[in-house]
Design a protein around this motif. Structure first.
Motif, PDB file in Angstrom:
ATOM      1  N   GLY A   1       0.962  -1.221   0.193  1.00 18.24           N
ATOM      2  CA  GLY A   1      -0.016  -0.121  -0.082  1.00 18.24           C
ATOM      3  C   GLY A   1       0.864   1.122   0.119  1.00 18.24           C
ATOM      4  O   GLY A   1       2.199   1.290  -0.013  1.00 18.24           O
ATOM      5  N   SER A   2       0.215   2.364  -0.067  1.00 14.92           N
ATOM      6  CA  SER A   2       0.905   3.723  -0.062  1.00 14.92           C
ATOM      7  C   SER A   2       1.706   3.898   1.160  1.00 14.92           C
ATOM      8  O   SER A   2       2.650   4.895   1.448  1.00 14.92           O
ATOM      9  N   CYS A   3       1.185   3.277   2.464  1.00 11.42           N
ATOM     10  CA  CYS A   3       1.981   3.149   3.768  1.00 11.42           C
ATOM     11  C   CYS A   3       3.116   2.431   3.760  1.00 11.42           C
ATOM     12  O   CYS A   3       3.942   2.758   4.637  1.00 11.42           O
ATOM     13  N   GLY A   4       3.486   1.795   2.814  1.00 13.82           N
ATOM     14  CA  GLY A   4       4.869   0.990   2.507  1.00 13.82           C
ATOM     15  C   GLY A   4       4.537  -0.331   3.277  1.00 13.82           C
ATOM     16  O   GLY A   4       5.428  -0.928   3.200  1.00 13.82           O
TER      17      GLY A   4
ATOM     18  N   LEU B   1      -1.124  -4.841   2.293  1.00  9.77           N
ATOM     19  CA  LEU B   1      -2.313  -4.846   1.901  1.00  9.77           C
ATOM     20  C   LEU B   1      -3.029  -5.135   3.235  1.00  9.77           C
ATOM     21  O   LEU B   1      -2.902  -6.371   3.748  1.00  9.77           O
ATOM     22  N   CYS B   2      -3.766  -4.454   4.072  1.00 12.90           N
ATOM     23  CA  CYS B   2      -4.691  -4.652   5.174  1.00 12.90           C
ATOM     24  C   CYS B   2      -5.438  -6.080   4.693  1.00 12.90           C
ATOM     25  O   CYS B   2      -5.571  -6.963   5.478  1.00 12.90           O
ATOM     26  N   CYS B   3      -6.098  -5.930   3.419  1.00 10.52           N
ATOM     27  CA  CYS B   3      -7.085  -7.122   3.214  1.00 10.52           C
ATOM     28  C   CYS B   3      -6.432  -8.283   2.892  1.00 10.52           C
ATOM     29  O   CYS B   3      -6.978  -9.284   2.971  1.00 10.52           O
ATOM     30  N   SER B   4      -5.239  -8.374   2.484  1.00 10.27           N
ATOM     31  CA  SER B   4      -4.233  -9.546   2.201  1.00 10.27           C
ATOM     32  C   SER B   4      -3.696 -10.010   3.430  1.00 10.27           C
ATOM     33  O   SER B   4      -3.025 -11.252   3.525  1.00 10.27           O
ATOM     34  N   THR B   5      -3.677  -9.235   4.658  1.00  6.90           N
ATOM     35  CA  THR B   5      -2.683  -9.800   5.865  1.00  6.90           C
ATOM     36  C   THR B   5      -3.686 -10.011   6.848  1.00  6.90           C
ATOM     37  O   THR B   5      -3.510 -11.039   7.406  1.00  6.90           O
TER      38      THR B   5
ATOM     39  N   VAL C   1     -16.982   2.063   2.701  1.00  2.96           N
ATOM     40  CA  VAL C   1     -16.040   3.177   2.758  1.00  2.96           C
ATOM     41  C   VAL C   1     -16.799   4.197   2.036  1.00  2.96           C
ATOM     42  O   VAL C   1     -16.922   3.896   0.569  1.00  2.96           O
ATOM     43  N   SER C   2     -17.265   5.372   2.621  1.00  2.18           N
ATOM     44  CA  SER C   2     -17.766   6.469   1.940  1.00  2.18           C
ATOM     45  C   SER C   2     -16.902   7.844   1.828  1.00  2.18           C
ATOM     46  O   SER C   2     -16.285   8.044   2.746  1.00  2.18           O
TER      47      SER C   2
ATOM     48  N   CYS D   1      -8.664   2.033   5.416  1.00  5.24           N
ATOM     49  CA  CYS D   1      -7.842   2.681   6.483  1.00  5.24           C
ATOM     50  C   CYS D   1      -8.712   3.758   6.693  1.00  5.24           C
ATOM     51  O   CYS D   1      -8.381   4.540   7.940  1.00  5.24           O
ATOM     52  N   LEU D   2      -9.602   4.394   5.962  1.00  2.00           N
ATOM     53  CA  LEU D   2     -10.298   5.650   6.221  1.00  2.00           C
ATOM     54  C   LEU D   2     -11.410   5.245   7.196  1.00  2.00           C
ATOM     55  O   LEU D   2     -11.717   6.332   8.008  1.00  2.00           O
TER      56      LEU D   2
END
Length: 386
Positions: A212-215, A218-222, A230-231, A257-258
């Motif tokens: 991800g952009s955070c380095g 991905l949260c969804c894969s871990t 998410v809106s 993550c939003l």
């Protein structure tokens, strides 16, 4: 995510078990459940729960009933019942904890629950592994077939059934796709039964993984197991710039993550005045331009002078709003903003004289060169050789 099979190699490069979360140690799968009841014995007269949890490829988990004449434990490879033929998977959970998991996932414990046939033989495992090895090549060929038929779809993954008689193709598409001809071509080319299953873009990112952009991964894969909606309001509450390139993840949707800090922002904004609130003063009407929930500050500007902002605390704004409700006007915002002026503090102090960018451009001291030449002349030859 790491396990003993996914450690680093001798050359420092990541070795990896290359099983996409289905290695024998079951330590690199995000859906792994810790069996905290494994060391506890059952009361007298109680029989162990006759259902187990079996995991297949792509973190797909299902529950199966175990016959009485078979003894199974976590980590065993078993042949399970399928719609046609049999499938091969690994047991990830057994015992009383399976009953809790079935209740949590609302799976009925009735006669319709599929069964475990047997422990997988070496022949079953070899056939299963052979099918797994063909998945990448078949996925590539199926993508080429879809491109030749000009289908607006993307095949992201392929999953073979344990006996090799069926393959499930996972794809993503924006619109409805007529893939009847594609199924005929793939069935003729591969000689197996074909099942097409559409998944969302978030599920695709979960299967493929990435950074991800955070380095980080991905949260969804871990570790993330559920996908909440998410809106854009989540970004507005957090006062983020509504830039699609920054708010969207690799799946093209808004980042999960939003939602992580949204509850904290919502709680903090309860004490804040509304963004639509207006302050009526003798100098004119003021509108809210910006808020900072961490410092508890709001910025207001007059309707006639929108470029000039005045800093107010939330308590001051509430005070003015209360007076406005009583049909009282304050003199001006400047009277309140004067108290909020902060003195500029120096965050960095030069203590070693290294803040000058031209310090290396200074001419060298010529006297130092002359002293060095004199010292060389006074050195004796014996000293030089010694």
């Amino acid at each position: 995510m790491g396990c003993s099979s996914c450690s680093t190699g001798k050359d420092g490069q990541p070795r990896g078990c290359k099983n996409n979360g289905t290695c024998g140690t079951d330590g690199c799968n995000k859906l792994t459940v810790f069996d905290w009841l494994s060391n506890m014995s059952l009361p007298n007269g109680e029989k162990p729960f006759d259902c187990v949890e079996v995991r297949f490829k792509n973190s797909r988990k299902e529950f199966f009933r175990v016959p009485e004449d078979i003894s199974l434990s976590i980590g065993d490879i078993v042949a399970t019942q399928a719609k046609s033929g049999h499938d091969v998977g690994m047991i990830t959970l057994a015992g009383e904890l399976v009953r809790i998991q079935m209740k949590k996932k609302k799976v009925a414990n009735d006669d319709q629950l599929p069964k475990v046939y047997r422990k997988a033989t070496q022949k079953d495992i070899d056939k299963w592994q052979k099918c797994r090895d063909k998945e990448d090549e078949i996925k590539k060929r199926s993508r080429e077939m879809a491109i030749l038929l000009r289908l607006q779809m993307k095949i992201s993954d392929v999953e073979f059934q344990g006996d090799g008689s069926k393959a499930t193709f996972y794809y993503t598409a924006d619109e409805r796709v007529d893939f009847r001809q594609l199924i005929k071509d793939m069935a003729k080319a591969f000689g197996i039964r074909i099942e097409m299953r559409q998944i969302g873009y978030r599920q695709e990112a979960q299967r493929l993984g990435g950074i991800g952009s955070c380095g980080r991964e991905l949260c969804c894969s871990t570790w993330l197991t559920d996908f909440r909606s998410v809106s854009t309001s989540a970004a507005r509450y957090q006062q983020l710039s509504l830039n699609p390139q920054k708010l969207a993840g690799q799946c093209g949707k808004l980042k999960c993550c939003l939602n992580y800090e949204l509850d904290m922002y919502m709680d903090a904004l309860k004490d804040f005045p509304s963004q639509d609130s207006k302050l009526h003063t003798e100098k004119g009407t003021a509108f809210c331009q910006k808020t900072d929930i961490f410092k508890g500050l709001l910025w207001f500007s007059y309707k006639d002078d929108p470029s000039h902002w005045h800093t107010l605390t939330k308590d001051q704004v509430h005070e003015i709003i209360t007076k406005n409700k009583k049909k009282e006007k304050v003199a001006s915002l400047e009277l309140y903003a004067v108290d909020n002026l902060e003195k500029e503090t120096t965050l960095f102090e030069n203590t070693v004289g290294q803040d000058s960018l031209t310090r290396f451009d200074r001419p060298k001291n010529k006297n130092r060169r002359k002293k060095n030449k004199k010292r060389r002349k006074h050195i004796k030859p014996s000293q030089k050789n010694g």
